[in-house]
Design a protein around this motif. Structure first.
Motif, mmCIF file in Angstrom:
data_model
loop_
_atom_site.group_PDB
_atom_site.id
_atom_site.type_symbol
_atom_site.label_atom_id
_atom_site.label_comp_id
_atom_site.label_asym_id
_atom_site.label_seq_id
_atom_site.Cartn_x
_atom_site.Cartn_y
_atom_site.Cartn_z
ATOM 1 N N MET A 1 -43.709 -22.943 28.721
ATOM 2 C CA MET A 1 -44.986 -22.905 28.043
ATOM 3 C C MET A 1 -46.100 -23.017 29.069
ATOM 4 O O MET A 1 -46.050 -23.799 29.995
ATOM 5 N N SER A 2 -47.153 -22.204 28.899
ATOM 6 C CA SER A 2 -48.248 -22.219 29.859
ATOM 7 C C SER A 2 -49.179 -23.395 29.598
ATOM 8 O O SER A 2 -49.239 -23.941 28.504
ATOM 9 N N HIS A 3 -49.892 -23.776 30.634
ATOM 10 C CA HIS A 3 -50.874 -24.839 30.519
ATOM 11 C C HIS A 3 -52.024 -24.556 31.479
ATOM 12 O O HIS A 3 -51.910 -23.734 32.373
ATOM 13 N N VAL A 4 -53.134 -25.234 31.278
ATOM 14 C CA VAL A 4 -54.310 -25.045 32.115
ATOM 15 C C VAL A 4 -54.273 -26.050 33.256
ATOM 16 O O VAL A 4 -54.102 -27.247 33.044
ATOM 17 N N HIS A 5 -54.426 -25.554 34.464
ATOM 18 C CA HIS A 5 -54.431 -26.379 35.664
ATOM 19 C C HIS A 5 -55.880 -26.753 35.958
ATOM 20 O O HIS A 5 -56.686 -25.907 36.357
ATOM 21 N N GLN A 6 -56.239 -27.995 35.764
ATOM 22 C CA GLN A 6 -57.626 -28.441 35.867
ATOM 23 C C GLN A 6 -58.188 -28.418 37.283
ATOM 24 O O GLN A 6 -59.400 -28.410 37.467
ATOM 25 N N ASP A 7 -57.329 -28.388 38.305
ATOM 26 C CA ASP A 7 -57.809 -28.395 39.683
ATOM 27 C C ASP A 7 -58.203 -27.008 40.181
ATOM 28 O O ASP A 7 -58.686 -26.867 41.303
ATOM 29 N N THR A 8 -57.992 -25.982 39.371
ATOM 30 C CA THR A 8 -58.352 -24.615 39.735
ATOM 31 C C THR A 8 -59.642 -24.237 39.029
ATOM 32 O O THR A 8 -59.815 -24.514 37.845
ATOM 33 N N ALA A 9 -60.535 -23.571 39.733
ATOM 34 C CA ALA A 9 -61.812 -23.173 39.148
ATOM 35 C C ALA A 9 -61.635 -21.966 38.226
ATOM 36 O O ALA A 9 -60.811 -21.091 38.480
ATOM 37 N N PHE A 10 -62.420 -21.928 37.170
ATOM 38 C CA PHE A 10 -62.445 -20.767 36.282
ATOM 39 C C PHE A 10 -63.089 -19.602 37.021
ATOM 40 O O PHE A 10 -64.056 -19.781 37.761
ATOM 41 N N THR A 11 -62.576 -18.405 36.834
ATOM 42 C CA THR A 11 -63.118 -17.199 37.442
ATOM 43 C C THR A 11 -63.577 -16.260 36.343
ATOM 44 O O THR A 11 -62.775 -15.844 35.504
ATOM 45 N N SER A 12 -64.847 -15.926 36.335
ATOM 46 C CA SER A 12 -65.385 -15.002 35.341
ATOM 47 C C SER A 12 -65.028 -13.569 35.725
ATOM 48 O O SER A 12 -65.226 -13.157 36.865
ATOM 49 N N LEU A 13 -64.492 -12.821 34.771
ATOM 50 C CA LEU A 13 -64.129 -11.430 34.987
ATOM 51 C C LEU A 13 -65.118 -10.511 34.280
ATOM 52 O O LEU A 13 -65.691 -10.880 33.258
ATOM 53 N N GLY A 14 -65.295 -9.324 34.811
ATOM 54 C CA GLY A 14 -66.106 -8.299 34.157
ATOM 55 C C GLY A 14 -65.218 -7.531 33.195
ATOM 56 O O GLY A 14 -64.204 -6.954 33.608
ATOM 57 N N ILE A 15 -65.583 -7.527 31.925
ATOM 58 C CA ILE A 15 -64.736 -6.920 30.894
ATOM 59 C C ILE A 15 -65.530 -5.872 30.119
ATOM 60 O O ILE A 15 -66.681 -6.097 29.739
ATOM 61 N N ALA A 16 -64.891 -4.725 29.868
ATOM 62 C CA ALA A 16 -65.463 -3.664 29.047
ATOM 63 C C ALA A 16 -64.669 -3.583 27.750
ATOM 64 O O ALA A 16 -63.445 -3.778 27.747
ATOM 65 N N VAL A 17 -65.359 -3.310 26.650
ATOM 66 C CA VAL A 17 -64.723 -3.216 25.332
ATOM 67 C C VAL A 17 -64.921 -1.803 24.787
ATOM 68 O O VAL A 17 -66.055 -1.315 24.711
ATOM 69 N N LEU A 18 -63.819 -1.168 24.418
ATOM 70 C CA LEU A 18 -63.859 0.173 23.851
ATOM 71 C C LEU A 18 -63.251 0.144 22.457
ATOM 72 O O LEU A 18 -62.092 -0.231 22.287
ATOM 73 N N THR A 19 -64.036 0.547 21.459
ATOM 74 C CA THR A 19 -63.544 0.676 20.086
ATOM 75 C C THR A 19 -63.254 2.147 19.828
ATOM 76 O O THR A 19 -64.094 3.008 20.096
ATOM 77 N N VAL A 20 -62.055 2.415 19.337
ATOM 78 C CA VAL A 20 -61.644 3.778 19.014
ATOM 79 C C VAL A 20 -61.695 3.934 17.505
ATOM 80 O O VAL A 20 -60.933 3.287 16.781
ATOM 81 N N SER A 21 -62.611 4.761 17.029
ATOM 82 C CA SER A 21 -62.775 4.933 15.590
ATOM 83 C C SER A 21 -63.563 6.197 15.285
ATOM 84 O O SER A 21 -64.540 6.511 15.977
ATOM 85 N N ASP A 22 -63.151 6.887 14.233
ATOM 86 C CA ASP A 22 -63.897 8.054 13.754
ATOM 87 C C ASP A 22 -65.023 7.658 12.810
ATOM 88 O O ASP A 22 -65.881 8.479 12.505
ATOM 89 N N THR A 23 -65.002 6.436 12.310
ATOM 90 C CA THR A 23 -65.917 6.060 11.231
ATOM 91 C C THR A 23 -66.861 4.918 11.557
ATOM 92 O O THR A 23 -67.873 4.754 10.895
#
Length: 194
Positions: A1-23
């Motif tokens: 099971m995964s867990h969060v390691h508090q001694d590591t800094a959070f890294t912000s990522l650049g994310i793009a969102v694409l919605t696929v829809s005809d309507t």
């Protein structure tokens, strides 16, 4: 099971969102809204957001432009993963992958099974890496997007998650699975990227 390691800094990522829809337009894009809100709340940057029709070449064109940008490390694609003739997102994306992330689709369907049962078999959620950019696709419903983000992506796009996360895959200055020493980072059969 995964867990969060508090001694590591959070890294912000650049994310793009694409919605696929005809309507859908931006005024009715609940899935794009949900993903944009979740990634921003997590501390990542929404770099760009688009909506394209269910067309294999339009989907591929947008994603191809995004994978060469330095400010985008992750692309989230919602919609077009079913079995109707217009559902072509997997066909649009898979030729772009340098490597497929097979476990993503498997885990998405496992999590989805808990809420929609055997109907999850009709989801063709796929993921892969193209030019050091992570691409994750998911069905177009807000519920499915919440399943993907909350159950998989939030932790795997967090550098603090142990034993492993995807941040090292897209940021060359990171090392796999959070170790700062490439000699001691776990290999998992893929080698350490520095």
């Amino acid at each position: 099971m995964s867990h969060v390691h508090q001694d590591t800094a959070f890294t912000s990522l650049g994310i793009a969102v694409l919605t696929v829809s005809d309507t859908r337009g931006f005024d009715r894009d609940g899935s794009g809204d949900l993903l944009s809100e979740r990634l921003s709340e997590a501390g990542h940057a929404l770099v760009e957001r688009r909506i394209v029709p269910d067309d294999i070449y339009r989907i591929r064109a947008v994603v191809s432009k995004w994978v060469v940008r330095d400010d985008i490390q992750v692309i989230l694609v919602n919609g077009g993963t079913g079995f109707t003739p217009r559902d072509t997102t997997p066909e649009a994306l898979t030729p772009l992958f340098d490597k497929a992330v097979d476990g993503y689709g498997e885990l998405f369907r496992q999590l989805s099974f808990e809420s929609i049962g055997a109907s999850t078999i009709q989801s063709r959620a796929v993921a892969g890496v193209a030019n050091r950019t992570l691409i994750f696709s998911m069905p177009g419903s807000p519920r499915a997007c919440a399943t993907a983000w909350d159950g998989i992506l939030a932790s795997q796009l967090d550098a603090r998650t142990r034993p492993c996360n995807f941040v090292a895959m897209v940021l060359p200055e990171s090392t796999r699975c959070g170790s700062r020493d490439p000699e001691t980072a776990p290999d998992h059969g893929q080698g350490v990227q520095a």
